[in-house]
Design an enzyme around this catalytic site. Structure first.
Site, PDB file in Angstrom:
ATOM      1  N   GLY A 294      27.143  12.139  37.223  1.00 50.80           N
ATOM      2  CA  GLY A 294      25.989  12.130  37.814  1.00 50.80           C
ATOM      3  C   GLY A 294      24.988  10.751  37.250  1.00 50.80           C
ATOM      4  N   ALA A 302       8.734   7.598  49.514  1.00 47.02           N
ATOM      5  CA  ALA A 302       8.097   6.630  50.306  1.00 47.02           C
ATOM      6  C   ALA A 302       8.741   4.862  49.937  1.00 47.02           C
ATOM      7  CB  ALA A 302       6.669   6.621  50.315  1.00 47.02           C
ATOM      8  N   TYR A 357      17.684  12.979  43.707  1.00 53.18           N
ATOM      9  CA  TYR A 357      18.395  13.478  42.663  1.00 53.18           C
ATOM     10  C   TYR A 357      18.341  15.069  42.902  1.00 53.18           C
ATOM     11  CZ  TYR A 357      19.627  14.536  37.712  1.00 53.18           C
ATOM     12  OH  TYR A 357      20.277  14.928  36.423  1.00 53.18           O
ATOM     13  N   LYS A 361      21.086  18.148  43.193  1.00 49.92           N
ATOM     14  CA  LYS A 361      21.118  19.175  42.063  1.00 49.92           C
ATOM     15  C   LYS A 361      20.882  20.480  42.588  1.00 49.92           C
ATOM     16  CE  LYS A 361      22.636  16.147  39.158  1.00 49.92           C
ATOM     17  NZ  LYS A 361      24.012  16.184  38.604  1.00 49.92           N
TER      18      LYS A 361
HETATM   19  P1  NAD Z   1      25.079  10.037  31.206  1.00 50.49           P
HETATM   20  O1  NAD Z   1      24.326   8.903  32.072  1.00 50.49           O
HETATM   21  O2  NAD Z   1      25.082   9.945  29.804  1.00 50.49           O
HETATM   22  O3  NAD Z   1      26.642  10.121  31.554  1.00 50.49           O
HETATM   23  C1  NAD Z   1      27.198  10.287  33.067  1.00 50.49           C
HETATM   24  C2  NAD Z   1      28.427   9.559  32.977  1.00 50.49           C
HETATM   25  O4  NAD Z   1      29.149   9.526  34.360  1.00 50.49           O
HETATM   26  C3  NAD Z   1      28.540   8.262  32.610  1.00 50.49           C
HETATM   27  O5  NAD Z   1      29.657   8.095  31.549  1.00 50.49           O
HETATM   28  C4  NAD Z   1      28.794   7.378  33.740  1.00 50.49           C
HETATM   29  O6  NAD Z   1      29.866   6.392  33.657  1.00 50.49           O
HETATM   30  C5  NAD Z   1      29.580   8.557  34.505  1.00 50.49           C
HETATM   31  N1  NAD Z   1      29.531   8.115  36.128  1.00 50.49           N
HETATM   32  C6  NAD Z   1      28.695   7.788  36.970  1.00 50.49           C
HETATM   33  N2  NAD Z   1      29.001   7.621  38.054  1.00 50.49           N
HETATM   34  C7  NAD Z   1      30.345   7.841  38.014  1.00 50.49           C
HETATM   35  C8  NAD Z   1      31.405   7.787  39.073  1.00 50.49           C
HETATM   36  N3  NAD Z   1      31.066   7.231  40.484  1.00 50.49           N
HETATM   37  N4  NAD Z   1      32.615   8.065  38.730  1.00 50.49           N
HETATM   38  C9  NAD Z   1      32.973   8.556  37.550  1.00 50.49           C
HETATM   39  N5  NAD Z   1      32.000   8.565  36.655  1.00 50.49           N
HETATM   40  C10 NAD Z   1      30.810   8.166  36.998  1.00 50.49           C
HETATM   41  O7  NAD Z   1      24.588  11.336  31.797  1.00 50.49           O
HETATM   42  P2  NAD Z   1      24.409  12.670  30.832  1.00 50.49           P
HETATM   43  O8  NAD Z   1      22.741  12.666  30.714  1.00 50.49           O
HETATM   44  O9  NAD Z   1      25.039  13.135  30.025  1.00 50.49           O
HETATM   45  O10 NAD Z   1      24.493  13.705  32.160  1.00 50.49           O
HETATM   46  C11 NAD Z   1      25.606  14.452  32.709  1.00 50.49           C
HETATM   47  C12 NAD Z   1      25.110  15.217  33.660  1.00 50.49           C
HETATM   48  O11 NAD Z   1      24.261  16.175  33.355  1.00 50.49           O
HETATM   49  C13 NAD Z   1      24.989  14.534  35.114  1.00 50.49           C
HETATM   50  O12 NAD Z   1      25.386  15.158  36.202  1.00 50.49           O
HETATM   51  C14 NAD Z   1      23.283  14.860  35.020  1.00 50.49           C
HETATM   52  O13 NAD Z   1      22.747  14.913  36.453  1.00 50.49           O
HETATM   53  C15 NAD Z   1      23.208  15.952  34.402  1.00 50.49           C
HETATM   54  N6  NAD Z   1      22.024  16.486  33.988  1.00 50.49           N
HETATM   55  C16 NAD Z   1      21.466  15.676  32.724  1.00 50.49           C
HETATM   56  C17 NAD Z   1      20.154  15.971  31.972  1.00 50.49           C
HETATM   57  C18 NAD Z   1      19.646  15.432  30.735  1.00 50.49           C
HETATM   58  O14 NAD Z   1      18.688  15.448  30.400  1.00 50.49           O
HETATM   59  N7  NAD Z   1      20.512  14.367  30.159  1.00 50.49           N
HETATM   60  C19 NAD Z   1      19.514  17.079  32.671  1.00 50.49           C
HETATM   61  C20 NAD Z   1      20.095  17.538  33.790  1.00 50.49           C
HETATM   62  C21 NAD Z   1      20.981  17.267  34.311  1.00 50.49           C
END
Ligand code: NAD
Length: 451
Positions: A294, A302, A357, A361
């Site tokens: 993600g 805007a 986003y 979600k």
């Molecule tokens: P992160 O940025 O540390 O890791 C995300 C990973 O996804 C990265 O390794 C990135 O290279 C990979 N990625 C991105 N685009 C890609 C693509 N097109 N193809 C393949 N891989 C791809 O993020 P995180 O904090 O570990 O978050 C993981 C998930 O949890 C996400 O979906 C995020 O939206 C969700 N999330 C995180 C939080 C938080 O506080 N960290 C909160 C709510 C939701």
């Protein structure tokens, strides 16, 4: 990134100063480590609270999990401490019965250890049932959320299971999870336990994913890497998938956990092709699919560029819909498979600068509900996990005040760790979680946002 307040609060004098300044003094959470045990409640004493003239089916569940149960909180002996309290509120449909539960819970609370667990069970509500019963069942949601805020400063969590009639046999894994320390950052949450989906014939007590093939997208870092490690520790062969820019980290992780690295962008057909090739050459279907990858591209609506809008929609939503559709087309999703999507509390509460986003979600919450119905007859469950503020690269890049607010505005007054989300995913993909589908489990420390 270090949480300064959490570090200071662990020192005697530091905690005192924080309290005097009126600042939160977060407790260092006790977390479960390593693979699941066959007797997760061994050496634990659980207070079991029930309404007068009601019986409970929880005693054998606690015993099978290795715990010792004591009926009625008000009978707890002097000096005896509890690791957990179960409030079996089935049949509690009057103010008199509720009063008894209140008195028992009040007597048992001082006996609950630091980092203890409270689990409330009710019958599930439906519009068909008597209005009073529906009212009392729903009342426990309010009680759970409120109590979670009161006891969080001791690292205690409070959660609720709404159980369909005749589904008590689906309770072993959920009770073990919510009474154990793999759920330390989950509090104030409710899950519905149903029997609509066929249960696996056998429930392994240990190495619960032994022989399973799993894929985790975005596995190179953060929540994805922790999830890949956790699934592997339960015996799964994990396909770690991430973009070309992450190749080095991805290969190191896959080698470390005995998995397979696939370098692919999930927005491109190459991801589905690579997974299909892997399944064909290994003569396998996928048992676990974790849609974790993600991205954020924050700006107010805007001021948001088309590029920012499109990028988030493509990675966080369209890629997931297309990947699942391709895997289904090629019959690569195994019977009794487990699918988990990473949602977010932004998708529940909304967030400034995150219309793109939050759309994706929230969309995933709708997606898992519908997909659960579609795939349920094959024993497949589809759920979402909605993290709150988790300490990863994604949140490290936030402005300092936003980051502090994210950390503190929850019942536990701290951010979660990627491992906390990985544990929730591990629980949902375990064979014992067959009673849970189409739902969204928040891993947010009881965040005030969207509560
Ligand atoms: P992160 O940025 O540390 O890791 C995300 C990973 O996804 C990265 O390794 C990135 O290279 C990979 N990625 C991105 N685009 C890609 C693509 N097109 N193809 C393949 N891989 C791809 O993020 P995180 O904090 O570990 O978050 C993981 C998930 O949890 C996400 O979906 C995020 O939206 C969700 N999330 C995180 C939080 C938080 O506080 N960290 C909160 C709510 C939701």
């Amino acid at each position: 990134m270090t949480d300064f307040l959490l570090a200071v609060a662990q020192q005697g004098l530091g905690a005192k100063v924080l309290r005097q300044l009126g600042l939160p003094s977060p407790v260092k959470l006790k977390r479960g480590e390593g693979a699941y045990s066959a007797k997760p409640l061994a050496n634990q004493t659980i207070g079991l609270i029930i309404a007068p003239e009601q019986s409970t089916q929880l005693t054998p569940v606690i015993q099978q999990l290795g715990g010792q149960s004591l009926i009625r909180g008000d009978q707890v002996r002097d000096g005896l401490l509890l690791n957990g309290i179960i409030v079996d509120a089935n049949g509690c449909h009057s103010v008199e019965a509720l009063r008894s539960l209140f008195e028992q819970l009040q007597a048992a609370l001082p006996r609950l250890r630091k980092h203890g667990r409270i689990l409330v069970l009710t019958a599930s509500s439906s519009v068909q049932q008597a209005a009073a019963a529906a009212a009392f069942n729903q009342g426990f949601v309010g009680l759970t959320k409120s109590l979670a805020k009161e006891v969080g400063k001791r690292g205690v969590t409070v959660n609720l299971l709404k159980v369909d009639p005749g589904c008590q046999h689906r309770l072993y894994a959920p009770v073990a999870f919510f009474l154990g320390h793999y759920s330390s950052y989950i509090t104030g949450q409710s899950l519905h336990i149903s029997c609509g989906i066929p249960a696996p014939a056998q429930l392994p007590a240990t190495a619960v994913l032994s022989g399973k093939a799993a894929v985790v997208t975005g596995a190179a870092g953060g929540i994805g890497a922790e999830t890949a490690k956790r699934l592997a520790s339960e015996g799964a062969h994990v396909i770690c998938l991430d973009t070309a820019g992450q190749t080095e980290k991805l290969n190191a992780l896959a080698a470390d956990i005995g998995g397979t690295a696939i370098v692919a962008d999930i927005t491109q057909p190459e991801a589905a092709i690579a997974l299909t090739d892997w399944c064909k050459s290994n003569k396998r279907q996928l048992d676990v699919i974790v849609h974790n990858a993600g991205i954020t591209r924050d700006k107010t609506l805007a001021r948001m560029s088309e590029k920012q809008w499109d990028a988030v929609l493509a990675v966080n939503l369209q890629a997931i819909l297309e990947l699942d559709a391709a895997l289904l087309d090629h019959d690569l999703i195994a019977a009794e498979a487990r699918v988990v999507c990473l949602s977010s509390i932004s998708g529940i509460a909304g967030n400034y600068g995150q219309t793109n986003y939050a759309f994706t979600k929230a969309a995933l919450i709708g997606y898992v509900k519908a997909q659960a119905v579609k795939l349920g007859s094959r024993g497949v469950t589809v759920n979402a996990v909605a993290p709150g503020f988790i300490e990863t690269d994604m949140t490290a890049s936030l402005p300092v005040l936003v980051r502090e607010a994210g950390r503190r505005l929850n019942a536990l007054s701290q951010g979660g760790k990627p491992g906390d989300v990985a544990e929730a995913i591990q629980f949902l993909v375990s064979p014992g979680a067959s009673g849970i589908s189409g739902q969204t489990l928040r891993v947010c420390g009881g965040s005030l946002l969207g509560a």
